[in-house]
Design a protein around this motif. Sequence first.
Motif, PDB file in Angstrom:
ATOM      1  N   GLU A  92       7.255   1.243   6.078  1.00 36.81           N
ATOM      2  CA  GLU A  92       7.183   0.700   4.952  1.00 36.81           C
ATOM      3  C   GLU A  92       7.645   1.546   4.086  1.00 36.81           C
ATOM      4  N   VAL A  93       7.417   2.843   3.894  1.00 38.39           N
ATOM      5  CA  VAL A  93       8.008   4.023   2.976  1.00 38.39           C
ATOM      6  C   VAL A  93       9.524   4.108   3.356  1.00 38.39           C
ATOM      7  N   LEU A  94       9.877   4.243   4.433  1.00 41.14           N
ATOM      8  CA  LEU A  94      11.422   4.157   4.693  1.00 41.14           C
ATOM      9  C   LEU A  94      12.146   3.349   3.891  1.00 41.14           C
ATOM     10  N   ASP A  95      11.870   1.950   4.150  1.00 35.17           N
ATOM     11  CA  ASP A  95      12.292   0.657   3.695  1.00 35.17           C
ATOM     12  C   ASP A  95      12.270   0.756   2.015  1.00 35.17           C
ATOM     13  N   ALA A  96      11.242   1.261   1.525  1.00 32.27           N
ATOM     14  CA  ALA A  96      11.082   1.449   0.192  1.00 32.27           C
ATOM     15  C   ALA A  96      12.309   2.513  -0.507  1.00 32.27           C
ATOM     16  N   CYS A  97      12.542   3.549   0.345  1.00 33.39           N
ATOM     17  CA  CYS A  97      13.418   4.518   0.002  1.00 33.39           C
ATOM     18  C   CYS A  97      14.662   3.862   0.189  1.00 33.39           C
ATOM     19  N   VAL A  98      15.042   2.997   0.995  1.00 34.17           N
ATOM     20  CA  VAL A  98      16.402   2.510   0.903  1.00 34.17           C
ATOM     21  C   VAL A  98      16.695   1.628  -0.156  1.00 34.17           C
ATOM     22  N   ALA A  99      15.822   1.109  -0.679  1.00 32.79           N
ATOM     23  CA  ALA A  99      15.763   0.073  -1.820  1.00 32.79           C
ATOM     24  C   ALA A  99      16.005   1.163  -3.239  1.00 32.79           C
TER      25      ALA A  99
END
Length: 406
Positions: free
Chosen positions: A204-211
């Motif tokens: 979840e955190v990694l996806d949010a960082c990508v965004a």
Amino acid sequence: MELLRNAVRPYAWGSRTIIPELTGRAVPAPHPEAELWMGAHPGDPSRIIGPDGAERSLLELVEADPEGQLGAHCAQRWNGRLPFLLKILAVEEPLSMQAHPSAEQSAEGYAREEAAGIPRDASNRNYPDPTAKPELVCALTEFHALAGFRDPDRTVKLLRAVETPGLAKYTELLAAQPDSAGLRALFTTWITLPQANLDVLLPEVLDACVAHVKEHGEFDLECRTILELGEAHPRDAGVLAALLLNRLVLGAGEAIFLPAGNLHLYLHGTAVEILANSDNILRCGLTPKHVDVPELLRVVDFTCCDMPILSGEPTDCGAVYRTGAPEFELSRCEWDTGDRHELRIPNGRPQILLCTAGTLFVRAGDGRSLELARGQSMWLSASDPEAAVHPVGEGPAQLFRATSGT
């Protein structure tokens, strides 16, 4: 006054080009070369090259004549040991996240593990020696690191910028107590999360960082770092812990001092590092090596602030990086093209001189002399006379001088 032949440490995070190019060897090297060690560390001591070409271990030399090599005060203070180790770091990939214990913690931990009969070379040994390990790193190129806990209010802003359903409760935990106690609580919670919980939260955190990166958000650099760490260590709690640390970019000549308890992680770049001659490391994560969470929590300093970047106290030709660490002192001297001024090197303390640019001519008060080419280093014992250094040719040139603390 003799040249040194130094050991190269081939850790996987190193570069195949930086150290070979610096020392005039074939590029690329067959394997990554991470550190060049200069000193009398028992694991890989430098070797003194005599006038006749014969070699002798610097460790053996110091052990045979501690007062002559180190000076009476240094020999007594450090029990006949050279108290510092000088290194070149060539960081191609991130290191493990770690902190180092204080002198008191080291002495107590060493005694405890000795009493427990844990072999000093055991993988689960935290304290292979009884001494502290402060360190200072000075950038030769742009150097990237995580070090020290960021101001909690700023971290709350970062966490809200990448917030996910799973992250929200942790963000509010710190927002409710934005101080060192709140950081301790959040850090402890994250590094002790069950793996099943971590396997849900981290993606979840990694996806949010990508965004956030795609949106060119305020915390672009921090998010890129988390993504880099998450790709290399996809199931590691250390990736979450990295969200709490100051993200630093050092320019050439800038330095950071890492006292006891400072949680840190080197990311990329080339630097000169000076540290106490100790192997005591408490790892937090981002490594397959032993992580002792309870002992780590005893050592880590949760004081939160901006991490000071040191330019050094100006000298006639560069800077001296004063830290208060009794084990070492590092200074830097630079000569521009055409500059021929002479640098005086006082005696009375053990010293290592390292040339990182150009070629230098070193002349001792007793008439001895030698040339120090780029990538070469030399040993000056406390008994050697005062020396003088100046560039050979038109320059530019650069010298680092490592010695025991004052």
